[in-house]
Design a protein around this motif. Structure first.
Motif, PDB file in Angstrom:
ATOM      1  N   SER A   1       0.828  -1.201   0.000  1.00  0.00           N
ATOM      2  CA  SER A   1       0.000   0.000   0.000  1.00  0.00           C
ATOM      3  C   SER A   1       0.858   1.245   0.000  1.00  0.00           C
ATOM      4  CB  SER A   1      -0.927  -0.016   1.218  1.00  0.00           C
ATOM      5  OG  SER A   1      -1.700   1.158   1.285  1.00  0.00           O
ATOM      6  N   ASP A   2       1.916   1.235   0.825  1.00  0.00           N
ATOM      7  CA  ASP A   2       2.821   2.393   0.843  1.00  0.00           C
ATOM      8  C   ASP A   2       3.505   2.579  -0.503  1.00  0.00           C
ATOM      9  OD1 ASP A   2       2.135   2.859   3.456  1.00  0.00           O
ATOM     10  OD2 ASP A   2       3.932   1.912   4.316  1.00  0.00           O
TER      11      ASP A   2
ATOM     12  N   ARG B   1       2.414   1.704  -3.468  1.00  0.00           N
ATOM     13  CA  ARG B   1       1.475   2.245  -4.445  1.00  0.00           C
ATOM     14  C   ARG B   1       1.289   3.743  -4.243  1.00  0.00           C
ATOM     15  NH1 ARG B   1      -1.523  -2.584  -2.716  1.00  0.00           N
ATOM     16  NH2 ARG B   1      -1.252  -4.213  -4.307  1.00  0.00           N
ATOM     17  N   TYR B   2       1.240   4.138  -2.983  1.00  0.00           N
ATOM     18  CA  TYR B   2       1.090   5.569  -2.691  1.00  0.00           C
ATOM     19  C   TYR B   2       2.286   6.355  -3.171  1.00  0.00           C
ATOM     20  CZ  TYR B   2       1.229   9.827   0.106  1.00  0.00           C
ATOM     21  OH  TYR B   2       1.364  11.118   0.508  1.00  0.00           O
ATOM     22  N   LEU B   3       3.516   5.855  -2.846  1.00  0.00           N
ATOM     23  CA  LEU B   3       4.724   6.602  -3.211  1.00  0.00           C
ATOM     24  C   LEU B   3       4.920   6.694  -4.718  1.00  0.00           C
ATOM     25  CD1 LEU B   3       7.209   5.258  -0.508  1.00  0.00           C
ATOM     26  CD2 LEU B   3       6.047   7.482  -0.559  1.00  0.00           C
ATOM     27  N   SER B   4       4.432   5.676  -5.432  1.00  0.00           N
ATOM     28  CA  SER B   4       4.631   5.713  -6.881  1.00  0.00           C
ATOM     29  C   SER B   4       3.583   6.564  -7.593  1.00  0.00           C
ATOM     30  CB  SER B   4       4.584   4.282  -7.442  1.00  0.00           C
ATOM     31  OG  SER B   4       3.306   3.719  -7.228  1.00  0.00           O
ATOM     32  N   GLN B   5       2.603   7.110  -6.856  1.00  0.00           N
ATOM     33  CA  GLN B   5       1.544   7.890  -7.486  1.00  0.00           C
ATOM     34  C   GLN B   5       1.334   9.258  -6.835  1.00  0.00           C
ATOM     35  OE1 GLN B   5      -0.251   6.908 -10.158  1.00  0.00           O
ATOM     36  NE2 GLN B   5       0.819   4.942 -10.274  1.00  0.00           N
ATOM     37  N   HIS B   6       2.017   9.564  -5.715  1.00  0.00           N
ATOM     38  CA  HIS B   6       1.698  10.789  -4.999  1.00  0.00           C
ATOM     39  C   HIS B   6       2.219  12.013  -5.753  1.00  0.00           C
ATOM     40  CE1 HIS B   6       5.824  10.506  -3.754  1.00  0.00           C
ATOM     41  NE2 HIS B   6       5.723  11.566  -2.953  1.00  0.00           N
ATOM     42  N   ASN B   7       1.762  13.175  -5.364  1.00  0.00           N
ATOM     43  CA  ASN B   7       2.012  14.416  -6.096  1.00  0.00           C
ATOM     44  C   ASN B   7       3.481  14.784  -6.133  1.00  0.00           C
ATOM     45  OD1 ASN B   7      -0.685  14.781  -6.669  1.00  0.00           O
ATOM     46  ND2 ASN B   7      -1.078  15.924  -4.755  1.00  0.00           N
ATOM     47  N   ALA B   8       4.213  14.509  -5.060  1.00  0.00           N
ATOM     48  CA  ALA B   8       5.622  14.913  -5.020  1.00  0.00           C
ATOM     49  C   ALA B   8       6.410  14.238  -6.138  1.00  0.00           C
ATOM     50  CB  ALA B   8       6.215  14.574  -3.665  1.00  0.00           C
ATOM     51  N   ILE B   9       6.155  12.960  -6.382  1.00  0.00           N
ATOM     52  CA  ILE B   9       6.892  12.267  -7.442  1.00  0.00           C
ATOM     53  C   ILE B   9       6.449  12.752  -8.817  1.00  0.00           C
ATOM     54  CG2 ILE B   9       5.313  10.303  -7.571  1.00  0.00           C
ATOM     55  CD1 ILE B   9       9.138  10.207  -7.888  1.00  0.00           C
TER      56      ILE B   9
END
Length: 730
Positions: A83-84, A86-94
């Motif tokens: 879950s983490d 998936r979040y890191l690969s799609q969040h706004n910062a990236i």
């Protein structure tokens, strides 16, 4: 204190003369104790087996529970990491960084990774690696103090297997490395650090891949969670797909697929049969002399319930081939320790019960030997009793008899055993006792007296009792026979009766002597009348008067002669020696006879004799002569007492009866007896009337007839004597 000593004093019973064989008692105690101990061992063995099986079942259930908990912990941990990722690969910062790569936006991305590392504390490293394999952003956990790695310390990872594997992935796919040890700059950490690398390619809005997010999950966290589940069920093992320990029996058994020096520490090498079973089965149990293992294969990337994720979620590749095997080891020493604890408790209880069993065996052996000796003593006592004791069954056959039967019938017990009562007693005697036998067989206890012939001359007076023997269900199985030879007692009673008759006869003669004047006067009256009428007749016959009167004078002479004859008959009957005859007696005629005998003497003293006799008075069993003597003595005593009375002189003779007794009461109006005399009034020579023996003789006669004689003060004034006798059964 005297009463206490009487309680503590040894009882004078047959037990004091019963000898007990100590050697036999000890031997029997040993045999019974061993038998009881063996019988006690059976439930203990069964209980131990049942408890062992139950304990093993509980341990197996606990193993299964631990395996389920461990599988749940693994799925929970890896689901969190996915879950983490998936979040890191799609969040706004990236997305912002990929759109406009700049130092500020890279710092913003690093800051985001730093916050996640601090918050989750799950990851040893959080990185963004470019397509060339160079780390662009990296945050290290740093033993609990996360920090952003400076640019000079960023490393090239293009030759690492996880980088190469992730390069082949498309957006929406996730690569998960095996759980192994962390390697930095080509060398393993000095302190072994288990990690799992989760990597996902990152693409821009146009779908072009610009790099990958990599999470180094701290595998030790998962190991710690699994270790926390260890307990009574045993130690948790975790295997990779190749059968190498990720968590093993000892630290030296782990990481054989990473550390060359431990390459032989695999399941296939050390436990080939267990490995074969694990390869063939997804779950099961393995048992050997050393181990008892429950195992289950778990697919950590498929989720806890193996539910497919939504289509737009990134999913791990080859999730259905990525598995570990969880095993819970229950060692034989652990099982034996629990078994030993159970055995100690059982042995303690068994030892205590065995001691108790030997104590019971000793008491039982003592009781058996004592009862055996007591039975011998009782047998001797029964055989030497002057009673005939026997047991007769429902078929009227003798099943037991004592030695008195041999003395009475001249037959030993073995000859009597099995004989019928008819065969032993003979037909006449059997017919005499047959009604009582029938009563006993119907359940009624009977006692009676009979004369029977024995093997000697003459007849024996016997008191015979038949006591029914009932089964617990109330059925009469037979009866006990007790025969007491009372010939000597009966002969003594007959002698006593004869002496009593003699004494009563003497008393009557004495009474006649006291009444001689009144009797002579009573007889003189009819004799004088006869003389007067005969003299008148002589004168008439000599011609001196009217001869027509002679007939009347002759009738008068006849009447007076009969009167004199009746007086003589009454006196003669009373004074003669009576016969010893026992039978039914009606007391009313006896009372009338006594009243007639005393009537002249009473009349001469102006004493009235009143008779209040009950109608239909039932007879009593007794000797008429003796009972007449009692009534005469009481009436004579009353007459002597009433002479001193200056007022009304009256004697009342009264009879009555109830359902069981017949009562005779003699009352007078004379002076009352001195109350100080009490019951001593019936002692010899206490009273002054007559010879002083009348009341004593009277009480002896009544008691010989099983009755009672007592004195009471007459409520109307004077004295009252009452005796009661049992009425004859109708």
């Amino acid at each position: 204190m005297k009463q206490l000593r009487s309680w503590l004093a040894p009882a004078h019973t047959i037990h004091r003369v019963v000898p007990v064989n100590i050697r036999q008692t000890l031997l029997l105690t040993l045999l019974l104790g061993l038998a009881f101990s063996m019988l006690l061992a059976i439930p203990f063995v069964l209980y131990h087996r049942a408890e062992s099986d139950n304990h093993l079942s509980l341990l197996q259930a606990e193993q299964e529970r631990v395996i389920k908990l461990a599988a749940g912990a693994i799925h929970q941990e890896l689901d969190t990491v996915l879950s983490d990722l998936r979040y890191l690969s799609q969040h706004n910062a990236i997305r912002n960084y990929l759109a406009h790569a700049s130092d500020s936006r890279r710092l913003e991305l690093a800051t985001e990774y730093l916050g996640l590392t601090r918050q989750k504390r799950l990851y040893d490293q959080v990185r963004f690696i470019g397509m060339d394999g160079m780390e662009e952003v990296r945050v290290n956990f740093n033993e609990g103090n996360p920090e952003i790695v400076a640019d000079p310390n960023l490393q090239d990872k293009h030759n690492r297997y996880y980088f190469e594997e992730t390069l082949w992935l498309s957006p929406g796919q996730i690569y998960v490395s095996p759980l192994d040890l962390n390697i930095e700059q080509g060398t393993k950490d000095q302190q072994l650090k288990p990690v799992i690398r989760f990597a996902a390619p990152v693409a821009d809005d146009q779908g072009s891949i610009h790099g990958m997010v990599v999470l180094n999950y701290l595998g030790q966290r998962l190991r710690d969670k699994l270790s926390a589940l260890e307990g009574q069920a045993g130690k948790i093992w975790l295997f990779n797909a190749d059968g190498y320990w990720i968590m093993g029996p000892t630290p030296e058994d782990e990481w054989g697929f990473v550390l060359p020096e431990r390459s032989q520490r695999s399941l296939a090498k050390l436990f080939p049969r267990l490995w074969q079973q694990m390869e063939a089965e997804h779950s099961g149990a393995y048992q050997s002399k050393e181990l008892w293992i429950q195992f289950e294969r778990v697919y950590p990337l498929l989720g806890e319930n193996a539910q497919p994720v939504a289509a737009h979620f990134a999913r791990p590749v080859d999730a259905d081939r990525y598995y570990w095997t969880i095993a819970v080891e229950l060692s034989q020493p652990a099982m034996q320790a629990a078994n030993i604890a159970l055995l100690k408790k059982l042995w303690t209880a068994y030892g205590a019960l065995t001691v108790f069993a030997f104590l019971v065996a000793g008491a039982l052996a003592l009781a058996i030997n004592r009862n055996k000796a007591l039975a011998q003593v009782v047998e001797k006592v029964v055989d030497n009793l002057p009673l005939l004791i026997a047991y007769v069954d429902a078929e009227q056959r003798y099943r037991f008899n004592n030695m008195a039967y041999e003395r009475f019938f001249g037959l030993n017990p073995s000859e009597i055993y099995g004989k019928t009562m008819r065969e032993l007693l003979g037909e006449p005697a059997y017919q005499a006792v047959h009604p009582y036998i029938e009563q006993a067989l119907t359940g009624e206890a009977v006692t009676f007296e009979r004369q029977l012939a024995n093997n000697g001359p003459g007849m024996q007076d016997l008191v015979i009792s038949y006591l029914p023997d009932r089964s617990p269900q109330g059925e009469v199985r037979g009866f006990y026979v007790m025969v007491n030879d009372v010939s000597l007692i009966k002969e003594s009673d007959r002698r006593d009766s004869r002496r009593m008759l003699e004494l009563a006869h003497v008393s009557r003669l004495a009474s006649m002597g006291e009444m001689a004047t009144e009797i002579a006067h009573e007889i003189n009256q009819p004799l004088a009348a006869i003389a007067m009428y005969s003299a008148a007749g002589q004168r008439v016959l000599q011609g001196e008067g009217d001869r027509s009167q002679v007939k009347g004078w002759l009738e008068a002479i006849n009447t007076q002669a009969k009167r004199a004859s009746e007086i003589v008959r009454r006196v003669r009957r009373f004074a003669q020696k009576g016969e010893h005859e026992f039978g039914p007696v009606n007391l009313n005629p006896i009372i009338r006879e006594v009243a007639a005998l005393l009537d002249h003497e009473a009349g001469s003293q102006q004493v009235e004799i009143v008779l209040e006799l009950a109608d239909n008075l039932p007879p009593v069993q007794g000797e008429g002569v003796l009972l007449e003597q009692v009534v005469f003595n009481l009436a004579r005593y009353a007459l002597d007492r009433v002479r001193a009375q200056t007022g009304a002189r009256r004697i009342t003779l009264r009879t009555a009866f109830d359902a069981h007794l017949v009562y005779v009461e003699v009352c007078d109006t004379g002076p009352c007896v001195d109350p100080a005399l009490g019951e001593h009034i019936f002692d010899s020579f206490v009273t002054q009337e007559g010879l002083g023996m009348g009341l004593t003789i009277s009480r002896s006669i009544i008691e010989a007839h099983a009755g009672t004689l007592r004195y009471v003060m007459n409520p109307e004034g004077g004295n009252a004597f009452m005796f009661s006798l049992t009425r004859e059964a109708q």
